[in-house]
Design a protein around this motif. Structure first.
Motif, PDB file in Angstrom:
ATOM      1  N   LEU A  54       0.845  -1.204   0.000  1.00  0.00           N
ATOM      2  CA  LEU A  54       0.000   0.000   0.000  1.00  0.00           C
ATOM      3  C   LEU A  54       0.875   1.247   0.000  1.00  0.00           C
ATOM      4  O   LEU A  54       0.486   2.286  -0.535  1.00  0.00           O
ATOM      5  CB  LEU A  54      -0.924  -0.019   1.230  1.00  0.00           C
ATOM      6  N   VAL A  55       2.033   1.170   0.627  1.00  0.00           N
ATOM      7  CA  VAL A  55       2.946   2.321   0.695  1.00  0.00           C
ATOM      8  C   VAL A  55       4.306   1.917   0.134  1.00  0.00           C
ATOM      9  O   VAL A  55       4.671   0.743   0.156  1.00  0.00           O
ATOM     10  CB  VAL A  55       3.098   2.852   2.148  1.00  0.00           C
ATOM     11  N   SER A  56       5.046   2.901  -0.349  1.00  0.00           N
ATOM     12  CA  SER A  56       6.335   2.574  -0.967  1.00  0.00           C
ATOM     13  C   SER A  56       7.471   2.576   0.044  1.00  0.00           C
ATOM     14  O   SER A  56       8.457   1.878  -0.146  1.00  0.00           O
ATOM     15  CB  SER A  56       6.640   3.546  -2.105  1.00  0.00           C
ATOM     16  N   ARG A  57       7.356   3.352   1.112  1.00  0.00           N
ATOM     17  CA  ARG A  57       8.419   3.403   2.111  1.00  0.00           C
ATOM     18  C   ARG A  57       7.798   3.745   3.468  1.00  0.00           C
ATOM     19  O   ARG A  57       6.781   4.438   3.527  1.00  0.00           O
ATOM     20  CB  ARG A  57       9.437   4.515   1.829  1.00  0.00           C
ATOM     21  N   VAL A  58       8.484   3.318   4.523  1.00  0.00           N
ATOM     22  CA  VAL A  58       8.118   3.729   5.886  1.00  0.00           C
ATOM     23  C   VAL A  58       9.317   4.447   6.487  1.00  0.00           C
ATOM     24  O   VAL A  58      10.447   3.973   6.355  1.00  0.00           O
ATOM     25  CB  VAL A  58       7.735   2.522   6.761  1.00  0.00           C
ATOM     26  N   VAL A  59       9.066   5.583   7.121  1.00  0.00           N
ATOM     27  CA  VAL A  59      10.150   6.350   7.739  1.00  0.00           C
ATOM     28  C   VAL A  59       9.743   6.727   9.169  1.00  0.00           C
ATOM     29  O   VAL A  59       8.550   6.738   9.499  1.00  0.00           O
ATOM     30  CB  VAL A  59      10.482   7.624   6.924  1.00  0.00           C
ATOM     31  N   PRO A  60      10.714   7.040  10.034  1.00  0.00           N
ATOM     32  CA  PRO A  60      10.361   7.471  11.384  1.00  0.00           C
ATOM     33  C   PRO A  60       9.467   8.717  11.338  1.00  0.00           C
ATOM     34  O   PRO A  60       9.668   9.588  10.482  1.00  0.00           O
ATOM     35  CB  PRO A  60      11.714   7.805  12.021  1.00  0.00           C
ATOM     36  N   ALA A  61       8.484   8.764  12.230  1.00  0.00           N
ATOM     37  CA  ALA A  61       7.470   9.819  12.169  1.00  0.00           C
ATOM     38  C   ALA A  61       8.086  11.217  12.172  1.00  0.00           C
ATOM     39  O   ALA A  61       7.629  12.100  11.437  1.00  0.00           O
ATOM     40  CB  ALA A  61       6.490   9.662  13.331  1.00  0.00           C
ATOM     41  N   ASP A  62       9.144  11.405  12.964  1.00  0.00           N
ATOM     42  CA  ASP A  62       9.691  12.769  13.054  1.00  0.00           C
ATOM     43  C   ASP A  62      10.457  13.185  11.792  1.00  0.00           C
ATOM     44  O   ASP A  62      10.865  14.333  11.671  1.00  0.00           O
ATOM     45  CB  ASP A  62      10.555  12.926  14.310  1.00  0.00           C
ATOM     46  N   GLN A  63      10.642  12.234  10.877  1.00  0.00           N
ATOM     47  CA  GLN A  63      11.336  12.582   9.626  1.00  0.00           C
ATOM     48  C   GLN A  63      10.411  12.558   8.412  1.00  0.00           C
ATOM     49  O   GLN A  63      10.868  12.748   7.281  1.00  0.00           O
ATOM     50  CB  GLN A  63      12.492  11.597   9.388  1.00  0.00           C
ATOM     51  N   LEU A  64       9.118  12.323   8.654  1.00  0.00           N
ATOM     52  CA  LEU A  64       8.220  12.080   7.514  1.00  0.00           C
ATOM     53  C   LEU A  64       8.215  13.222   6.497  1.00  0.00           C
ATOM     54  O   LEU A  64       8.434  13.008   5.310  1.00  0.00           O
ATOM     55  CB  LEU A  64       6.782  11.832   8.009  1.00  0.00           C
ATOM     56  N   VAL A  65       7.944  14.422   6.954  1.00  0.00           N
ATOM     57  CA  VAL A  65       7.779  15.525   6.001  1.00  0.00           C
ATOM     58  C   VAL A  65       9.115  15.851   5.327  1.00  0.00           C
ATOM     59  O   VAL A  65       9.172  16.066   4.107  1.00  0.00           O
ATOM     60  CB  VAL A  65       7.144  16.755   6.680  1.00  0.00           C
ATOM     61  N   ALA A  66      10.199  15.819   6.100  1.00  0.00           N
ATOM     62  CA  ALA A  66      11.521  16.084   5.514  1.00  0.00           C
ATOM     63  C   ALA A  66      11.855  15.045   4.441  1.00  0.00           C
ATOM     64  O   ALA A  66      12.360  15.390   3.363  1.00  0.00           O
ATOM     65  CB  ALA A  66      12.589  16.096   6.605  1.00  0.00           C
ATOM     66  N   GLU A  67      11.577  13.782   4.733  1.00  0.00           N
ATOM     67  CA  GLU A  67      11.838  12.720   3.747  1.00  0.00           C
ATOM     68  C   GLU A  67      10.973  12.917   2.504  1.00  0.00           C
ATOM     69  O   GLU A  67      11.451  12.763   1.372  1.00  0.00           O
ATOM     70  CB  GLU A  67      11.521  11.339   4.343  1.00  0.00           C
ATOM     71  N   ALA A  68       9.703  13.228   2.727  1.00  0.00           N
ATOM     72  CA  ALA A  68       8.789  13.409   1.588  1.00  0.00           C
ATOM     73  C   ALA A  68       9.255  14.565   0.712  1.00  0.00           C
ATOM     74  O   ALA A  68       9.239  14.473  -0.522  1.00  0.00           O
ATOM     75  CB  ALA A  68       7.370  13.658   2.091  1.00  0.00           C
ATOM     76  N   ILE A  69       9.703  15.638   1.347  1.00  0.00           N
ATOM     77  CA  ILE A  69      10.188  16.785   0.570  1.00  0.00           C
ATOM     78  C   ILE A  69      11.449  16.401  -0.206  1.00  0.00           C
ATOM     79  O   ILE A  69      11.620  16.773  -1.367  1.00  0.00           O
ATOM     80  CB  ILE A  69      10.435  18.002   1.490  1.00  0.00           C
ATOM     81  N   LYS A  70      12.313  15.607   0.430  1.00  0.00           N
ATOM     82  CA  LYS A  70      13.538  15.168  -0.241  1.00  0.00           C
ATOM     83  C   LYS A  70      13.215  14.323  -1.482  1.00  0.00           C
ATOM     84  O   LYS A  70      13.787  14.519  -2.555  1.00  0.00           O
ATOM     85  CB  LYS A  70      14.384  14.342   0.745  1.00  0.00           C
TER      86      LYS A  70
END
Ligand code: HXC
Length: 257
Positions: free
Chosen positions: A176-192
């Motif tokens: 359902l999702v392509s990657r899982v990241v730690p919650a506190d990094q979600l938006v930064a990862e998505a922007i990257k």
């Protein structure tokens, strides 16, 4: 007056929309969906933007359509009003890649909205579900179709019939999702991730998503034919010349804006 239920930011060539109706866990009422739709179309039309991230809060991406707004809707007015067709599918009209960054609850219409984006990255706190059955209805914005295509019949039936939630780990192993990241990094990862996409050829990324989307709408032979036409048409673009020249000359490509 600007929008009241979304927050809008730009990070270089990335357009970020945060659903922002905290008192209702981002329940997707008409006003919110209108504001979101208008902003998505504005980013799509803006040559300074190359990709879009859609996110919610730490607690909820969105807890679904607004149940309190829906409860008094009745047939046949719901049919003639067509609130789903008019408001919910705007994201499907966006040609630029749209990445959903999901933390917390993505339930009902929230899960459906995330699935209408091009791909989903999840925080480890994410919880996906189609709990409509608990309300005496069923998913209405593509949930029975897109969830089934993403995770297959067994999991989709389980989710849609029981209304249970799926955590981030299960969502990742179920595709359902392509990657899982730690919650506190979600938006930064998505922007990257979006920044990488936004640095590429705008016409190529638009055609890439159009081609992948064909896979869900047609036969293999038709899809392969459509892909080939799109691929060949890119040889009419300056970005193909630039991308291939840059490779041969061992330099970074500079694509059109
Ligand atoms: C309206 C909602 C809401 C929703 C939460 N709220 N979800 N309001 N519509 N979908 C409101 C609550 O009423 C409450 O308002 C506030 O947000 C906080 O929610 P709580 O329930 O107090 O939070 P919590 O105990 O942490 O529980 C979180 C939750 C629960 C498990 C996500 O809120 C929940 O089950 N929500 C409904 C999920 C759902 O059924 N979604 C599907 C909707 S149907 P007050 O004012 O009391 O503080 C759907 C169909 C789409 O989406 C079809 C296409 C259009």
């Amino acid at each position: 007056a600007g929008p009241e239920m979304i927050l809008v930011e730009t990070h270089g060539r990335v357009g970020l929309v945060r659903l922002n109706r905290p008192a209702a866990l981002n329940a997707l009422c008409d006003q919110l969906m209108d504001e979101l739709g208008a902003q998505l179309l504005a980013f799509d039309a803006d040559p300074a933007i190359g990709a879009i991230v859609l996110t919610g809060s730490e607690k909820a991406f969105a807890a679904g359509a607004d149940i309190k707004e829906m409860r008094d809707r009745a047939y046949p007015a719901v049919f003639t009003d067509d609130f789903i067709g008019k408001r919910w599918e705007t994201v499907l009209r966006v040609q630029k890649p749209v990445i959903a960054a999901v933390a917390g609850f993505a339930l009902g219409g929230g899960c459906e909205l995330a699935m209408m984006c091009d791909f989903i990255i999840a925080a480890d706190s994410a919880k996906f579900g189609q709990p409509e059955i608990n309300l005496g209805v069923i998913p209405g914005a593509g949930g029975t179709q897109r969830l089934t295509r993403a995770v297959g019949k067994a999991k989709a039936m389980d989710m849609v019939l029981t209304g249970r939630m799926m955590d981030a780990a299960e969502a990742e192993r179920s595709n359902l999702v392509s990657r899982v990241v730690p919650a506190d990094q979600l938006v930064a990862e998505a922007i990257k991730i979006a920044d990488k996409v936004a640095s590429l050829s705008t016409v190529a990324t638009a055609m890439a998503k159009a081609a992948v989307n064909r896979a869900f709408e047609t036969t293999l032979a038709e899809g392969v034919r459509a892909e080939r036409q799109l691929f060949l048409s890119l040889f009419g673009t300056p970005d193909q010349r630039e991308g291939m020249a840059a490779f041969a000359e061992k330099r970074k490509a500079s694509f059109q804006r």
